[in-house]
Design an enzyme around this catalytic site. Structure first.
Site, PDB file in Angstrom:
ATOM      1  N   VAL A   9       0.868  -1.172   0.000  1.00 31.78           N
ATOM      2  CA  VAL A   9       0.000   0.000   0.000  1.00 31.78           C
ATOM      3  C   VAL A   9       0.907   1.225   0.000  1.00 31.78           C
ATOM      4  CG1 VAL A   9      -2.024  -1.070   1.081  1.00 31.78           C
ATOM      5  CG2 VAL A   9      -0.246  -0.051   2.518  1.00 31.78           C
ATOM      6  N   SER A  10       0.346   2.358  -0.391  1.00 35.21           N
ATOM      7  CA  SER A  10       1.175   3.553  -0.567  1.00 35.21           C
ATOM      8  C   SER A  10       1.445   4.332   0.707  1.00 35.21           C
ATOM      9  CB  SER A  10       0.529   4.490  -1.587  1.00 35.21           C
ATOM     10  OG  SER A  10       0.474   3.861  -2.832  1.00 35.21           O
ATOM     11  N   SER A  11       0.509   4.333   1.643  1.00 36.99           N
ATOM     12  CA  SER A  11       0.701   5.199   2.807  1.00 36.99           C
ATOM     13  C   SER A  11       0.462   4.453   4.108  1.00 36.99           C
ATOM     14  CB  SER A  11      -0.225   6.412   2.734  1.00 36.99           C
ATOM     15  OG  SER A  11      -1.566   6.001   2.873  1.00 36.99           O
ATOM     16  N   GLN A  14      -3.071   3.376   5.230  1.00 34.73           N
ATOM     17  CA  GLN A  14      -3.761   2.281   4.557  1.00 34.73           C
ATOM     18  C   GLN A  14      -3.386   0.953   5.221  1.00 34.73           C
ATOM     19  OE1 GLN A  14      -2.126   3.299   0.651  1.00 34.73           O
ATOM     20  NE2 GLN A  14      -4.203   3.666  -0.068  1.00 34.73           N
TER      21      GLN A  14
END
Length: 185
Positions: A9-11, A14
């Site tokens: 996931v990017s962040s 999340q």
């Protein structure tokens, strides 16, 4: 032969839970996970470890193609690494991808092109939104993460930068930037 999963996931806000569950349900014995941007493979340590972990006959699995790469070049590089090691590649939610067939490789390239296009569109929309918000006076930018006033106060009291960083739980470079802003402003 083992099934090896990769979730991303990017962040930090999340969660990896859904991807983890899907990969385990697919039979993955080992799952590598990380919270990093997918726009580049730089700094994605878990991806590198996963690529080193897999052996001939293994299958490398991701839930969606965009969890692995956001650019055609990165995707091609990763798939080429897997192919060179004789590792199969599978995407759970995009079942037509099978790197052992010409049809599957074509599908992979087409989906990668769409993923890259989508990333470019998202960046453009974000830039337009920020520009509009700035013009309307609604965009203030990110809130400062370093208490500049506190850094300056401690420094004026004779506290050394390394000690300021320790007390405020920030990096020394952040202390020096805050102090440099004082000299500039």
């Amino acid at each position: 032969m083992s099934l090896v999963g990769y979730a991303r996931v990017s962040s930090s806000g999340q969660t990896l839970e859904v991807q983890r569950e899907q990969l385990l349900a697919a039979g993955c014995e080992k799952v590598f996970e990380e919270k990093r941007s997918g726009t580049t493979t730089d700094g994605r340590d878990q991806l590198q470890q996963a690529l080193e972990w897999v052996r001939e006959g293994d299958t490398f699995i991701v839930c969606r193609l965009d969890r692995l790469a956001r650019s055609i070049i990165d995707l091609r590089t990763i798939v080429d690494q897997l192919t060179a090691k004789r590792v199969e590649f599978r995407v759970l939610q995009q079942g037509a991808i099978d790197t052992t067939s010409p049809h599957g490789r074509l599908m992979l390239s087409m989906l990668a092109a769409f993923a890259e296009f989508e990333t470019d569109l998202r960046k453009d929309r974000q830039a337009e939104g920020i520009s509009k918000a700035k013009a309307e006076g609604r965009y203030k930018g990110r809130k400062p993460s370093v208490p500049t006033d506190e850094v300056r106060k401690l420094h004026s009291e004779g506290v050394r930068p390394a000690e300021i960083a320790r007390r405020l739980k920030i990096g020394r470079a952040s202390v020096y930037r805050a102090l440099g802003q004082e000299a500039d402003g």
